[in-house]
Design a protein around this motif. Structure first.
Motif, mmCIF file in Angstrom:
data_model
loop_
_atom_site.group_PDB
_atom_site.id
_atom_site.type_symbol
_atom_site.label_atom_id
_atom_site.label_comp_id
_atom_site.label_asym_id
_atom_site.label_seq_id
_atom_site.Cartn_x
_atom_site.Cartn_y
_atom_site.Cartn_z
ATOM 1 N N ASP A 189 8.924 -1.631 -3.536
ATOM 2 C CA ASP A 189 10.076 -0.534 -3.581
ATOM 3 C C ASP A 189 9.597 0.679 -3.118
ATOM 4 O OD1 ASP A 189 12.379 0.836 -3.774
ATOM 5 O OD2 ASP A 189 12.655 0.455 -5.932
ATOM 6 N N GLU A 190 9.513 0.979 -2.102
ATOM 7 C CA GLU A 190 9.029 2.335 -1.358
ATOM 8 C C GLU A 190 7.868 2.832 -2.085
ATOM 9 O OE1 GLU A 190 11.890 5.380 -1.246
ATOM 10 O OE2 GLU A 190 13.739 4.183 -1.461
ATOM 11 N N SER B 37 17.032 -0.392 -4.213
ATOM 12 C CA SER B 37 16.096 -0.628 -5.542
ATOM 13 C C SER B 37 16.917 -1.754 -6.434
ATOM 14 C CB SER B 37 15.970 0.607 -6.250
ATOM 15 O OG SER B 37 15.222 1.734 -5.211
HETATM 16 MG MG LIG Z 1 15.175 3.211 -4.565
#
Ligand SMILES: [Mg+2]
Ligand SMILES: Nc1ncnc2c1ncn2[C@@H]1O[C@H](COP(=O)(O)OP(=O)(O)OP(=O)(O)O)[C@@H](O)[C@H]1O
Lengths: 224, 219, 244
Positions: free
Chosen positions: C160-161, C41
Motif C-alpha cells: 500500500d503506497e 487502502s
Molecule cells: Mg491509501
C-alpha cells in the motif's frame, strides 16, 4: 477493652466533626501551601539573594520523604529541640502546608518555564516593568498551564491529610479508628470512612475541573 | 542543642528497619506490577463490563487514603478468618492499592503505541495473546520505565505508613530510637534525609535505565 | 488465487467500497490506481482482514476472510508492506524480520534468523542486522519492511503506497527491489502513485473510482489511447500524476 456496643447517634456526630477537621486541615494547608509554594517558586525564578537553590533543595527533600515522617519531625522533633508547645492540629497544618508548598514551588517553576521566552523578551522590549510582566504575562499563562497539576496535587493532598490522625488529630480517619476500636465493626466503619474520602475527592475533582476550564478559557480570550 | 551524632549508636536498629522496608517494598513492587498489568489489560479490553470494573478499581484505590485501606485490611481480614501478620497485610494492601497507579501508567504506555505497528502485527497473523506479549506490552513497558519508577518510589515512601499497623520498618524503628534517645528532631531529620537520598539515588538509576532502554526510540 | 466478489465496505454512513469484483491469479502483478479517497487502502485492508467487510466476499486460496480460522491462514499467505513501514520499534532489524516466522509459522529460531539474514543480504542491508528501526533511513526501513513480509514466504504480497513516505532517491532504492520481485514471479497487489513503476511491473491495472472498479485492463490496454485513456477520468488522473 473492646466491646460490641453497637453504633450510636453520637458516632454520626463524631463522623461529622471528623469530616470538618479533615476538610479544615485540607483547606488551610492547601491555601498556605499555595502561598508559600508560589513565593518559593518566584524566589527561585528571580533568584533573589541566592537562597532559591537552598529552598528548592529543601523542597526536594519534602517531596521525596514520607509525609508521616515529616509529621513526626514537626510534632515530636520541633518541640523537643526548641522547647515550644505544638498542638497536633498546629503540627499537622505546618507539615502539610510545607509539604504542599514544596510541590507547588516545583509546579510554579515548571509553569513559568513553559512560557515562550520570546514573549518575555518582546514584553521587556516594550519597556514593561518586571512587575507588569509578572502580572500580565507570566501569571495568566502559567496559571492555565499549572491548573491541571494543582488539581491533581489537591486530590493527592486530600488523602495525605489522613496521616494527621497518627499524631492524634481527630480527623475522619481518627474517627474511624475510634469507632472501630469501640464497635469492632471494621466492615462497616472503614467502608463508610473510605466512601467519605472518595466523595470528597470527587468533589475536589469537580471543582478542579471547573477551575481548569475557567482559567483555560480566560487564557484563550486574553490571547485574542 | 542539636546533636547530629545521636544516630550513630543506633545504626543496627535502623538497619534492621531498613531491611524490613526493603523487603516490603520489593514484594509490593512485584505484586503491584502484576496486578496493575492485569488491571491495565482489563481497562483496554473490548468487554464493557471488564472495562468498567477496571475503571472502578482504579478510581477507588486512587481516591481512598492508604491509611484507611490498611486499617480496613488490618482489622477486617481477621474478621473474615484471614490471619496474616502486619508484614503480609502491608504487602497485599500496598500491592492492591499501588496497582491502580501501575495500571494507569501502563495503559497510557499502551495507548501511546502507534496503531499502525499493532495493525502490522495483526496482518502477519499473530494471535491476540502474541500481539500483547511480543509487541504491545514490551513497547508499553519499555517506554513507561520512568513513570513506573515514580510510582514505585511513591510506594517505597508509602511503606512508612505501615508503621501505623506496628510493622517494624524504618519509620517504626526510628520512632523507637527517637523515644529512647529523647532526640526526635535529630532522628526524624536523619530519616527524612535518608529517604530523600534513597529516592534520589533510585530515580537517578531509573532515569538512566529508561534512557538506556529507549536509546533507539524516536521522540 | 484471490477472489473478491461484490465487496462492500461502509464506515458508518460513509460507503467506501461499493461492489468491487476482482480476481487475481497466482503470479500476476496487479497495480491498483485511483484518486485519493477512492478506497484503495480500504480494499487492501479488507483482503488481510484489518477491516471487517460489510458485505460480499473475499476468498484467498479458497479461505474466507469472514471466518476467523480462515483469516489466520490468509494472513500467513498474504504479507503486507505498509506506507509508514510500521516496524516493531523495540526489536532489532533481524528480530523484526524473524518474529512472525518464529511465532506464527513456528519456524525454528536459528533457521528463521539465517533466513532473515539472507533476506537482508538480498536488500544489501546485512550490516544493519543488529540495529534498531529508529536508526535507519526511510528507504532502509522500507527495505526491511519488504524483508519482513517476504520472510513469511507469502503467496501474495500486498503493497500500500510503499514509497509515498520516501524521497525520490529512497523511492528508487525500494522500487529496484520490488521490480526484481515482480520478475521472480511473486503475486503482487500494489497500490501506488508511481505510474511509471506500475507501467513497468504490472500485468494488469485496476482503476478504482469512488469505491468502484472503473477499469480492469491489461497493462498495455490500460495505457493505450483506445483503452484506459479513452475514459476521461482516467486520462485526467494520468495527466495529473504525470505532471507531478
Ligand atoms: Mg491509501
Ligand atoms: N477507519 C475509518 N473510519 C472512517 N472512515 C474511513 C476509515 N478509513 C478510511 N476511511 C475513509 O474511507 C475513504 C477511503 O479511504 P482509503 O484510505 O481507502 O482511500 P485511498 O484510496 O487509500 O486514498 P489515499 O490515496 O489518500 O491513500 C476515505 O474517505 C476515508 O476518509
Amino acid at each position: 477493652m473492646y466491646g460490641d456496643q453497637g453504633f450510636t447517634i453520637f458516632d454520626l456526630q463524631l463522623w461529622a466533626e471528623g469530616l470538618g477537621i479533615t476538610f479544615g486541615v485540607f483547606l488551610s494547608s492547601s491555601i498556605l501551601g499555595l502561598i508559600f509554594g508560589s513565593i518559593i517558586g518566584l524566589i527561585r525564578y528571580y533568584n533573589i539573594i541566592g537562597i532559591g537553590r537552598v529552598l528548592m533543595l529543601g523542597s526536594e527533600f519534602l517531596k521525596n520523604s514520607p509525609v508521616l515522617v515529616q509529621l513526626f519531625l514537626v510534632y515530636f522533633g520541633i518541640p523537643a529541640l526548641f522547647t515550644i508547645d505544638l498542638s497536633p492540629v498546629e503540627a499537622a497544618i505546618i507539615t502539610l502546608s510545607g509539604n504542599t508548598a514544596a510541590f507547588i514551588a516545583v509546579i510554579v517553576i515548571s509553569s513559568i518555564d513553559a512560557i515562550d521566552k520570546k514573549q518575555l523578551e518582546a514584553a521587556r522590549s516594550f519597556a514593561l516593568s518586571e512587575w507588569q510582566i509578572l502580572r500580565l504575562i507570566i501569571y495568566p499563562q502559567s496559571l492555565a498551564f499549572a491548573m491541571p497539576m494543582f488539581v491533581s496535587l489537591a486530590i493527592n493532598q486530600l488523602q495525605v491529610t489522613s496521616l494527621v490522625s497518627v499524631i492524634g488529630v481527630v480527623d475522619l480517619t481518627r474517627v474511624g479508628d475510634i469507632i472501630n476500636q469501640r464497635t469492632f465493626e471494621p466492615f462497616i466503619v472503614w467502608p463508610i470512612i473510605g466512601v467519605t474520602y472518595f466523595v470528597l475527592a470527587k468533589l475536589v475533582e469537580r471543582i478542579g475541573a471547573r477551575l481548569e476550564q475557567r482559567f483555560s478559557v480566560h487564557q484563550a480570550s486574553s490571547e485574542i | 542543642m542539636l546533636d547530629p551524632a545521636v544516630m550513630m549508636e543506633y545504626m543496627p536498629a535502623f538497619w534492621d528497619g531498613f531491611i524490613v522496608t526493603a523487603e516490603v517494598s520489593i514484594l509490593s513492587i512485584i505484586g503491584s506490577f502484576i496486578i496493575g498489568l492485569l488491571i491495565a489489560l482489563l481497562r483496554i479490553s473490548e468487554n464493557k463490563v471488564c472495562r468498567f470494573a477496571a475503571l472502578f478499581y482504579v478510581d477507588i484505590f486512587r481516591n481512598i487514603p492508604f491509611l484507611v485501606l490498611i486499617f480496613f485490611a488490618y482489622y477486617g481480614l481477621p474478621e473474615v478468618g484471614i490471619y496474616i501478620d502486619a508484614f503480609w497485610t502491608g504487602c497485599f494492601t500496598l500491592s492492591i492499592a499501588v496497582a491502580a497507579y501501575v495500571a494507569e501508567t501502563i495503559r497510557a504506555g499502551i495507548q501511546n503505541i502507534d496503531k499502525g505497528i499493532i495493525e502490522a502485527a495483526k496482518s502477519f497473523g499473530f494471535k491476540r495473546v502474541q500481539i500483547y506479549t511480543k509487541i504491545i506490552l514490551p513497547i508499553a513497558i519499555t517506554s513507561s520505565i520512568r513513570p513506573l519508577g515514580s510510582v514505585f518510589i511513591n510506594l517505597i515512601l508509602t511503606t512508612s505508613i505501615l508503621s501505623a499497623i506496628t510493622l517494624g520498618e524504618l519509620t517504626s524503628a526510628s520512632k523507637i530510637i527517637a523515644s529512647t534517645t529523647f532526640r526526635p528532631f535529630e532522628v526524624y531529620m536523619f530519616l527524612v534525609i535518608f529517604y530523600g537520598v534513597l529516592t534520589f539515588a533510585l530515580s537517578a538509576v531509573i532515569a538512566g535505565w529508561h534512557k538506556y532502554l529507549n536509546r533507539y526510540n524516536e521522540a | 488465487m484471490i477472489e473478491i466478489h461484490d465487496l462492500h465496505k461502509d464506515f458508518g454512513d460513509l460507503k467506501v467500497l461499493k461492489g468491487v469484483d476482482l480476481k487475481i491469479k497466482p503470479g500476476e502483478v496487479v497495480s491498483i490506481l485511483g484518486g485519493s479517497g477512492s478506497g484503495k487502502s480500504t480494499l487492501i485492508r479488507c483482503i488481510n482482514g484489518l477491516e471487517k467487510i460489510t458485505s460480499g466476499s473475499i476468498f484467498v486460496d479458497d479461505f474466507d476472510v469472514r471466518n476467523k480460522k480462515d483469516l489466520m491462514e490468509i494472513r500467513k499467505r498474504c504479507s503486507t508492506v505498509f506506507q509508514q513501514f510500521d516496524l516493531y520499534p523495540h526489536l532489532s532489524v533481524l528480530d523484526n524480520i524473524a518474529l512472525a516466522p518464529i511465532n506464527v509459522l513456528k519456524q525454528n529460531k536459528k533457521d528463521a534468523k539465517i533466513k532473515a539474514m539472507e533476506l537482508l543480504r538480498s536488500v544489501e542491508l546485512e550490516e544493519k542486522a543488529s540495529v534498531y528501526p529508529a536508526q535507519l533511513s526511510g528507504g532502509q526501513k522500507q527495505r526491511i519492511g519488504i524483508c519482513r513480509a517476504l520472510a513469511m514466504e507469502p503467496n501474495y504480497l500486498l503493497l500500500d503506497e510503499v514509497t509515498s513516505s520516501l524521497d525520490p532517491e529512497m523511492t528508487a532504492e525500494v522500487l529496484v527491489i520490488l521490480k526484481k520481485l515482480a520478475k521472480e514471479g511473486i503475486t503482487m497487489i500494489s497500490v501506488t502513485h508511481e505510474i511509471g513503476f506500475a507501467q513497468e511491473i504490472s500485468d494488469r491495472i485496476v482503476f478504482l473510482d469512488e469505491g468502484k472498479i472503473l477499469q480492469n485492463l491489461s497493462k498495455d490496454e490500460f495505457f493505450s489511447d483506445e483503452g484506459g485513456k479513452s475514459d476521461p477520468r482516467i486520462a485526467k488522473f494520468l495527466s495529473k500524476m504525470g505532471n507531478q
